[in-house]
Design an enzyme around this catalytic site. Structure first.
Site, PDB file in Angstrom:
ATOM      1  N   ARG A  30       1.642   6.160  -5.212  1.00 18.71           N
ATOM      2  CA  ARG A  30       0.197   6.341  -5.390  1.00 18.71           C
ATOM      3  C   ARG A  30      -0.223   6.193  -6.853  1.00 18.71           C
ATOM      4  O   ARG A  30      -1.118   6.906  -7.325  1.00 18.71           O
ATOM      5  CB  ARG A  30      -0.266   7.726  -4.892  1.00 18.71           C
ATOM      6  CG  ARG A  30      -0.090   7.944  -3.407  1.00 18.71           C
ATOM      7  CD  ARG A  30      -1.371   7.586  -2.653  1.00 18.71           C
ATOM      8  NE  ARG A  30      -1.135   7.635  -1.223  1.00 18.71           N
ATOM      9  CZ  ARG A  30      -1.594   8.594  -0.418  1.00 18.71           C
ATOM     10  NH1 ARG A  30      -2.320   9.567  -0.900  1.00 18.71           N
ATOM     11  NH2 ARG A  30      -1.324   8.573   0.849  1.00 18.71           N
ATOM     12  N   ARG A  34      -7.024   7.473  -6.932  1.00 20.71           N
ATOM     13  CA  ARG A  34      -8.091   8.320  -7.441  1.00 20.71           C
ATOM     14  C   ARG A  34      -7.837   8.983  -8.792  1.00 20.71           C
ATOM     15  O   ARG A  34      -8.762   9.504  -9.404  1.00 20.71           O
ATOM     16  CB  ARG A  34      -8.423   9.394  -6.399  1.00 20.71           C
ATOM     17  CG  ARG A  34      -9.171   8.815  -5.227  1.00 20.71           C
ATOM     18  CD  ARG A  34      -9.265   9.792  -4.081  1.00 20.71           C
ATOM     19  NE  ARG A  34      -7.968   9.993  -3.467  1.00 20.71           N
ATOM     20  CZ  ARG A  34      -7.741  10.765  -2.406  1.00 20.71           C
ATOM     21  NH1 ARG A  34      -8.723  11.442  -1.869  1.00 20.71           N
ATOM     22  NH2 ARG A  34      -6.536  10.880  -1.897  1.00 20.71           N
ATOM     23  N   ARG A  43     -14.153   1.125  -6.715  1.00 20.94           N
ATOM     24  CA  ARG A  43     -14.289   1.552  -5.315  1.00 20.94           C
ATOM     25  C   ARG A  43     -15.688   2.089  -4.976  1.00 20.94           C
ATOM     26  O   ARG A  43     -15.963   2.384  -3.811  1.00 20.94           O
ATOM     27  CB  ARG A  43     -13.248   2.646  -5.007  1.00 20.94           C
ATOM     28  CG  ARG A  43     -11.839   2.153  -4.664  1.00 20.94           C
ATOM     29  CD  ARG A  43     -11.764   1.519  -3.271  1.00 20.94           C
ATOM     30  NE  ARG A  43     -12.531   2.264  -2.284  1.00 20.94           N
ATOM     31  CZ  ARG A  43     -12.125   3.383  -1.684  1.00 20.94           C
ATOM     32  NH1 ARG A  43     -10.926   3.861  -1.940  1.00 20.94           N
ATOM     33  NH2 ARG A  43     -12.895   4.017  -0.817  1.00 20.94           N
ATOM     34  N   ASP A  79      -2.644   0.569   2.964  1.00 19.89           N
ATOM     35  CA  ASP A  79      -2.364   1.859   3.590  1.00 19.89           C
ATOM     36  C   ASP A  79      -1.462   1.629   4.795  1.00 19.89           C
ATOM     37  O   ASP A  79      -1.456   0.533   5.363  1.00 19.89           O
ATOM     38  CB  ASP A  79      -3.647   2.566   4.031  1.00 19.89           C
ATOM     39  CG  ASP A  79      -3.363   4.024   4.371  1.00 19.89           C
ATOM     40  OD1 ASP A  79      -3.317   4.847   3.443  1.00 19.89           O
ATOM     41  OD2 ASP A  79      -3.132   4.328   5.554  1.00 19.89           O
ATOM     42  N   TYR A 154      -0.073   9.505  13.549  1.00 17.22           N
ATOM     43  CA  TYR A 154      -1.520   9.268  13.449  1.00 17.22           C
ATOM     44  C   TYR A 154      -2.082   8.740  14.773  1.00 17.22           C
ATOM     45  O   TYR A 154      -3.161   9.136  15.210  1.00 17.22           O
ATOM     46  CB  TYR A 154      -1.838   8.303  12.298  1.00 17.22           C
ATOM     47  CG  TYR A 154      -1.632   8.959  10.952  1.00 17.22           C
ATOM     48  CD1 TYR A 154      -2.554   9.882  10.471  1.00 17.22           C
ATOM     49  CD2 TYR A 154      -0.509   8.699  10.180  1.00 17.22           C
ATOM     50  CE1 TYR A 154      -2.365  10.516   9.252  1.00 17.22           C
ATOM     51  CE2 TYR A 154      -0.299   9.328   8.962  1.00 17.22           C
ATOM     52  CZ  TYR A 154      -1.229  10.236   8.506  1.00 17.22           C
ATOM     53  OH  TYR A 154      -1.030  10.870   7.303  1.00 17.22           O
TER      54      TYR A 154
HETATM   55  O1  CP3 Z   1      -0.393   3.248  -5.079  1.00 21.42           O
HETATM   56  C1  CP3 Z   1       0.135   3.276  -3.938  1.00 21.42           C
HETATM   57  O2  CP3 Z   1       1.064   4.055  -3.669  1.00 21.42           O
HETATM   58  C2  CP3 Z   1      -0.283   2.229  -2.892  1.00 21.42           C
HETATM   59  C3  CP3 Z   1      -1.286   2.624  -1.993  1.00 21.42           C
HETATM   60  C4  CP3 Z   1      -1.014   3.531  -0.795  1.00 21.42           C
HETATM   61  C5  CP3 Z   1      -2.084   4.193  -0.149  1.00 21.42           C
HETATM   62  N1  CP3 Z   1      -1.589   4.803   0.963  1.00 21.42           N
HETATM   63  C6  CP3 Z   1      -3.474   4.119  -0.581  1.00 21.42           C
HETATM   64  C7  CP3 Z   1      -4.396   5.212  -0.176  1.00 21.42           C
HETATM   65  C8  CP3 Z   1       0.161   3.832  -0.088  1.00 21.42           C
HETATM   66  C9  CP3 Z   1       1.601   3.419  -0.379  1.00 21.42           C
HETATM   67  C10 CP3 Z   1      -0.224   4.633   1.028  1.00 21.42           C
HETATM   68  C11 CP3 Z   1       0.737   5.086   2.053  1.00 21.42           C
HETATM   69  C12 CP3 Z   1       0.322   6.184   2.957  1.00 21.42           C
HETATM   70  N2  CP3 Z   1      -0.879   6.375   3.584  1.00 21.42           N
HETATM   71  C13 CP3 Z   1       1.213   7.184   3.424  1.00 21.42           C
HETATM   72  C14 CP3 Z   1       2.659   7.291   3.035  1.00 21.42           C
HETATM   73  C15 CP3 Z   1       2.811   7.772   1.624  1.00 21.42           C
HETATM   74  C16 CP3 Z   1       2.700   9.252   1.430  1.00 21.42           C
HETATM   75  O3  CP3 Z   1       1.835   9.646   0.617  1.00 21.42           O
HETATM   76  O4  CP3 Z   1       3.481   9.998   1.997  1.00 21.42           O
HETATM   77  C17 CP3 Z   1       0.501   8.027   4.287  1.00 21.42           C
HETATM   78  C18 CP3 Z   1       1.040   9.248   4.985  1.00 21.42           C
HETATM   79  C19 CP3 Z   1      -0.820   7.499   4.394  1.00 21.42           C
HETATM   80  C20 CP3 Z   1      -1.945   8.002   5.234  1.00 21.42           C
HETATM   81  C21 CP3 Z   1      -3.076   8.371   4.336  1.00 21.42           C
HETATM   82  N3  CP3 Z   1      -4.013   7.456   3.859  1.00 21.42           N
HETATM   83  C22 CP3 Z   1      -3.369   9.636   3.744  1.00 21.42           C
HETATM   84  C23 CP3 Z   1      -2.607  10.904   4.012  1.00 21.42           C
HETATM   85  C24 CP3 Z   1      -4.482   9.451   2.904  1.00 21.42           C
HETATM   86  C25 CP3 Z   1      -5.122  10.471   1.972  1.00 21.42           C
HETATM   87  C26 CP3 Z   1      -6.320  11.128   2.531  1.00 21.42           C
HETATM   88  C27 CP3 Z   1      -7.137  11.721   1.396  1.00 21.42           C
HETATM   89  O5  CP3 Z   1      -8.262  11.219   1.182  1.00 21.42           O
HETATM   90  O6  CP3 Z   1      -6.656  12.640   0.724  1.00 21.42           O
HETATM   91  C28 CP3 Z   1      -4.861   8.105   2.989  1.00 21.42           C
HETATM   92  C29 CP3 Z   1      -5.961   7.459   2.255  1.00 21.42           C
HETATM   93  C30 CP3 Z   1      -5.517   6.691   1.068  1.00 21.42           C
HETATM   94  N4  CP3 Z   1      -4.520   5.744   1.079  1.00 21.42           N
HETATM   95  C31 CP3 Z   1      -6.079   6.754  -0.229  1.00 21.42           C
HETATM   96  C32 CP3 Z   1      -5.386   5.829  -1.016  1.00 21.42           C
HETATM   97  C33 CP3 Z   1      -5.623   5.469  -2.450  1.00 21.42           C
HETATM   98  C34 CP3 Z   1      -7.242   7.627  -0.656  1.00 21.42           C
HETATM   99  C35 CP3 Z   1      -8.513   7.047  -0.157  1.00 21.42           C
HETATM  100  C36 CP3 Z   1      -9.492   6.660  -1.240  1.00 21.42           C
HETATM  101  O7  CP3 Z   1      -9.119   6.420  -2.424  1.00 21.42           O
HETATM  102  O8  CP3 Z   1     -10.673   6.535  -0.879  1.00 21.42           O
END
Ligand code: CP3
Length: 346
Positions: A30, A34, A43, A79, A154
């Site tokens: 990540r 954010r 964004r 994602d 999910y």
């Molecule tokens: O920089 C990176 O690592 C690449 C981007 C990335 C995202 N999601 C972007 C994202 C990666 C590798 C993921 C993988 C992901 N998504 C996982 C496995 C990694 C982990 O953290 O264990 C999981 C479980 C998800 C499912 C998911 N998507 C979650 C739990 C969330 C967060 C919800 C929240 O808002 O707190 C997301 C949304 C998400 N995916 C965001 C980002 C940058 C945040 C949304 C935003 O910025 O608007």
């Protein structure tokens, strides 16, 4: 196109292959997102899934942490649920919540209604990866997919879950539905990774973030064969495979045996212990992501312990033990990157 030749001699890929490195390579799960003001800016007014499907935005967001920190690898901005969206599953990523699925999967018919993924579903991914590999030059790009268990959670729960109770109820009580669902997701993950590697990704990471909810026996019987298939398919493409989960101390040996070159270790497992458990594999990790909120010298002292412990592994890629927390100060990650890359080799 095949994995970027320019990146082949990078510290990241050398460590993944267990070869001697010029310095300990470092990137952060990540790292885009954010915690970066430049991410919040691009964004503004653009939904998460919408941004993942816009190749120019994906290139820009993926490059942001590479420019800012000079990390040793980029991770493709996307994602784990994006390939499901691409094949037509009705889902959204809700800010502050995570992925939400409109009609949760419960029956064989529900599974059968999910199309398999073809490259045509994700032309925007091919375009974004190609663009990125051109911009990245010698910095490798990590492609990724969600592992079958974590993605199934999910789809079956309909959204984020702590207990994964409905998911595990299907696993225990409806084995034929479970098997069909796991095969479906594994097929989608394999096809999705293949698209990324053929467009130029140099390595892949399989995220099984919630696998720590399983006992080793249940993981071995109901989950591991499906993750192993994805990892074998990715291996056949000739790129190193990283396999990561959270709370997986009891599963680390199996996660290596599933066919990973590198096993990701979360911060709860001491790295020394994780290295013993994974045996003849490289490791990735595992600084507690909250240590960036401590004074810099406390953070770097703990980072030094992680680097020293990592020397016992076949190869070590420095990372946090899970993703960057959104309130992280980017300047601390810049200091951490510089510290790890400048740390003496022995
Ligand atoms: O920089 C990176 O690592 C690449 C981007 C990335 C995202 N999601 C972007 C994202 C990666 C590798 C993921 C993988 C992901 N998504 C996982 C496995 C990694 C982990 O953290 O264990 C999981 C479980 C998800 C499912 C998911 N998507 C979650 C739990 C969330 C967060 C919800 C929240 O808002 O707190 C997301 C949304 C998400 N995916 C965001 C980002 C940058 C945040 C949304 C935003 O910025 O608007």
């Amino acid at each position: 196109m095949s994995p970027s030749p320019a990146a082949a001699d990078s510290a990241f890929l050398k460590a993944a292959r267990g070869e001697p490195v010029p310095h300990t390579p470092v990137w952060f799960m990540r790292q885009a997102g954010r915690s970066l003001p430049e991410y919040l800016k691009v964004r503004e007014g653009v939904g998460m899934l919408e941004s993942c499907m816009d190749p120019d935005l994906v290139v820009e967001i993926t490059m942001q942490p590479v420019r800012r920190y000079g990390v040793d690898a980029a991770i493709f901005f996307s994602d784990i649920v994006l390939p499901l969206k691409a094949v037509g599953v009705d889902l959204d990523i809700v800010p502050g919540v995570g992925p939400v699925v409109a009609s949760p999967v419960r029956t064989l018919q529900d599974v059968a209604a999910i199309p398999d993924l073809t490259p045509d579903h994700v032309g925007f991914i091919t375009e974004a990866v190609r663009g990125l590999v051109g911009e990245l030059g010698a910095t490798p790009l990590i492609g990724f997919a969600g592992a079958p268990f974590t993605v199934a959670s999910y789809l079956v729960e309909g959204g984020p879950s702590k207990e994964h109770a409905k998911t595990k109820a299907m696993m225990f009580g409806a084995p034929e539905v479970w098997d069909a669902l796991m095969r479906k997701i594994a097929g989608i993950a394999s096809a999705y990774l293949q698209v990324q590697v053929e467009a130029g990704a140099s390595a892949v990471q399989l995220f099984d973030s919630w696998a720590g909810a399983l006992t080793p026996a249940d993981y071995a019987e109901h989950v591991m064969p499906h993750s192993a298939r994805v990892l074998a398919d990715a291996g056949a493409l000739g790129v190193p495979r990283i396999h990561f989960g959270v709370g997986t101390t009891n599963l680390l040996g199996l996660m290596g045996d599933a066919g990973a070159d590198v096993v990701g270790i979360d911060w709860r497992t001491p790295l020394e212990r994780g290295i013993e458990l994974v045996g003849d594999h490289a490791v990735q990790g595992n600084l507690d992501p909250t240590l960036v909120f401590a004074p810099t010298e406390v953070m770097t002292a703990r980072a030094a312990q992680v680097i020293e412990a990592g020397r016992a592994a076949k190869g070590h890629i420095f990372n946090l033990g899970h993703g960057v927390i959104p309130s992280t100060d980017p300047d601390q990650l810049a200091r951490l990157t510089e510290f790890v890359q400048g740390y003496p080799l022995s």
